[in-house]
Enzyme design. Structure first.
Site, PDB file in Angstrom:
ATOM      1  N   GLY A  56       7.032   1.086   7.834  1.00  0.00           N
ATOM      2  CA  GLY A  56       7.790   0.322   6.818  1.00  0.00           C
ATOM      3  C   GLY A  56       7.067  -0.801   6.316  1.00  0.00           C
ATOM      4  N   HIS A  76       0.100   1.344   1.078  1.00  0.00           N
ATOM      5  CA  HIS A  76       0.815   2.466   1.353  1.00  0.00           C
ATOM      6  C   HIS A  76       1.252   3.285   0.040  1.00  0.00           C
ATOM      7  CE1 HIS A  76       2.477  -0.144   4.652  1.00  0.00           C
ATOM      8  NE2 HIS A  76       2.202   0.966   5.380  1.00  0.00           N
ATOM      9  N   GLN A 103       3.685   0.477  20.512  1.00  0.00           N
ATOM     10  CA  GLN A 103       2.126   0.359  20.395  1.00  0.00           C
ATOM     11  C   GLN A 103       2.346  -1.116  20.318  1.00  0.00           C
ATOM     12  OE1 GLN A 103       2.466   2.428  16.430  1.00  0.00           O
ATOM     13  NE2 GLN A 103       1.257   0.902  15.651  1.00  0.00           N
ATOM     14  N   GLY A 154      -4.916   4.578   6.082  1.00  0.00           N
ATOM     15  CA  GLY A 154      -5.918   3.620   5.403  1.00  0.00           C
ATOM     16  C   GLY A 154      -6.985   3.398   6.224  1.00  0.00           C
ATOM     17  N   LYS A 195      -8.474   0.554   6.482  1.00  0.00           N
ATOM     18  CA  LYS A 195      -8.278  -0.810   7.109  1.00  0.00           C
ATOM     19  C   LYS A 195      -7.895  -0.840   8.529  1.00  0.00           C
ATOM     20  CE  LYS A 195      -5.077  -3.683   7.444  1.00  0.00           C
ATOM     21  NZ  LYS A 195      -4.564  -4.191   8.507  1.00  0.00           N
ATOM     22  N   ASP A 196      -7.369   0.012   9.107  1.00  0.00           N
ATOM     23  CA  ASP A 196      -7.208   0.201  10.393  1.00  0.00           C
ATOM     24  C   ASP A 196      -8.219   1.234  11.011  1.00  0.00           C
ATOM     25  OD1 ASP A 196      -4.961  -1.445  10.910  1.00  0.00           O
ATOM     26  OD2 ASP A 196      -3.935  -0.298   9.822  1.00  0.00           O
ATOM     27  N   GLN A 208      -8.134   2.851  14.382  1.00  0.00           N
ATOM     28  CA  GLN A 208      -6.929   3.766  14.490  1.00  0.00           C
ATOM     29  C   GLN A 208      -7.305   4.815  13.995  1.00  0.00           C
ATOM     30  OE1 GLN A 208      -2.530   2.622  13.864  1.00  0.00           O
ATOM     31  NE2 GLN A 208      -3.046   3.369  11.607  1.00  0.00           N
ATOM     32  N   MET A 210      -4.815  -5.423   2.097  1.00  0.00           N
ATOM     33  CA  MET A 210      -2.993  -5.312   2.386  1.00  0.00           C
ATOM     34  C   MET A 210      -2.778  -5.129   3.760  1.00  0.00           C
ATOM     35  SD  MET A 210      -1.610  -5.529  -0.641  1.00  0.00           S
ATOM     36  CE  MET A 210      -2.299  -5.487  -2.520  1.00  0.00           C
ATOM     37  N   SER A 211      -1.867  -5.947   4.071  1.00  0.00           N
ATOM     38  CA  SER A 211      -1.221  -5.588   5.631  1.00  0.00           C
ATOM     39  C   SER A 211       0.137  -5.965   5.433  1.00  0.00           C
ATOM     40  CB  SER A 211      -1.976  -6.403   6.675  1.00  0.00           C
ATOM     41  OG  SER A 211      -1.416  -6.404   7.800  1.00  0.00           O
TER      42      SER A 211
HETATM   43  O1  PAF Z   1      -0.514   2.101  10.944  1.00  0.00           O
HETATM   44  C1  PAF Z   1       0.635   1.939  11.215  1.00  0.00           C
HETATM   45  O2  PAF Z   1       1.341   1.716  10.474  1.00  0.00           O
HETATM   46  C2  PAF Z   1       0.999   2.818  12.373  1.00  0.00           C
HETATM   47  O3  PAF Z   1       0.293   2.487  13.543  1.00  0.00           O
HETATM   48  C3  PAF Z   1       1.477   4.165  12.635  1.00  0.00           C
HETATM   49  C4  PAF Z   1      -0.006   4.945  12.334  1.00  0.00           C
HETATM   50  C5  PAF Z   1       2.386   4.451  11.535  1.00  0.00           C
HETATM   51  C6  PAF Z   1       1.794   4.505  13.965  1.00  0.00           C
HETATM   52  O4  PAF Z   1       2.854   3.845  14.201  1.00  0.00           O
END
Ligand code: PAF
Length: 288
Positions: free
Chosen positions: A40, A46, A70, A156, A158-159, A162, A192-193
């Site tokens: 969100g 996004h 997390q 993205g 950016k992460d 991940q 953007m974050s």
């Molecule tokens: O990058 C994020 O917003 C979160 O880490 C994700 C991938 C939705 C998992 O909760």
């Protein structure tokens, strides 16, 4: 368009919460289906994931779930920005078909007792700085993939770590195709974050130093420097000029394994984590 599961009016996404509502909505959803998993507080990054999914998929679904597993601390979880009304308005603007906004019990029902642990690529950098973080991410993303069964899922760059952790999991467990999408930046270079909202005015003014520092490192590499520490030093030198920046790490690692490099002979990832007050930001640039 999707009729089952609560579609209200044309132009607005169907919003579903329970797994049963989700399953009903998915039955009517044309394939291929693209999923954009989010926590969100949607922003232009996004929007770009949704726009990419729109070009490749007949149905675009967005999940909105702030995943408690997390976060390292309850305080961090509690202060994560949330506004479902704002997020749904953005989803409507972007032509999202389906929003899954589950509660914690829909994602982790009573008796849930599985943790997904990805190996080596999850260990350094964010994995070392935030113990348990990637187990939480991999577990929730596995739940999202299992429930939505997307043909493609959009994340993205950016992460960056991940993205690698999720791609590893998706490949190893044959879950879906992960589509990496470029980082979206403010005009001054700040990535953007959702966390940018926590920056004070002074911190916001200081934060573009992250991209300037990474760009300085990349410029050294472009000029022919191959000694990894010299490139990290170029990044640190720029960060040192910003008194509000508290550096956690500057990394120059192999692009695939994220193992730290002595010399840059192939594709590499230059990344950093820096605190501004209580807000921790990460960013990266690819070399090669
Ligand atoms: O990058 C994020 O917003 C979160 O880490 C994700 C991938 C939705 C998992 O909760």
């Amino acid at each position: 368009m999707i009729e089952k599961g609560g579609r209200a009016r044309a132009g607005e996404p169907a919003v579903v919460r329970t797994r049963a509502e989700l399953a009903a909505a998915l039955e009517a959803a044309p394939r291929p289906l693209g999923l954009v998993p989010t926590m969100g507080w949607l922003h232009a990054g996004h929007r770009s994931l949704v726009a990419r999914a729109r070009t490749e998929c007949a149905t675009v679904a967005v999940s909105i779930f702030v995943n408690p597993r997390q976060f390292g601390s309850q305080a961090d979880l509690a202060k994560y920005p949330r506004s479902e009304a704002r997020d749904l308005a953005i989803c409507a603007e972007e032509g999202v078909d389906l929003v899954w906004a589950p509660g914690v019990d829909d994602v982790y029902p009573a008796g849930f007792d599985t943790t997904v642990r990805v190996g080596a690529v999850a260990r350094p950098l964010e994995g070392a700085a935030r113990p348990g973080h990637f187990e939480g991410v991999a577990t929730v993303v596995a739940v999202l993939f299992g429930a939505v069964r997307p043909d493609r899922a959009y994340f993205g760059m950016k992460d960056a770590q991940q993205l690698r952790v999720i791609a590893r999991m998706a490949t190893d467990l044959s879950l879906t195709t992960v589509v990496p999408c470029p980082t979206v930046r403010e005009p001054d270079g700040l990535a953007m974050s959702s966390r940018n909202v926590h920056l004070s005015l002074a911190e916001r003014a200081a934060a573009p130093v992250l991209h300037r520092a990474l760009a300085a490192g990349r410029a050294r590499w472009e000029a022919g420097e191959r000694d990894a520490e010299a490139i990290r030093d170029a990044v640190r030198a720029v960060l040192a000029g910003e008194p509000l920046a508290r550096v956690e790490y500057v990394s120059l690692a192999d692009d695939a394994t994220l193992a730290e490099l002595d010399r840059v002979e192939g594709p590499a990832l230059l990344s950093l984590a820096v605190r501004f007050g209580s807000t921790r930001l990460i960013d990266n640039l690819a070399l090669g």
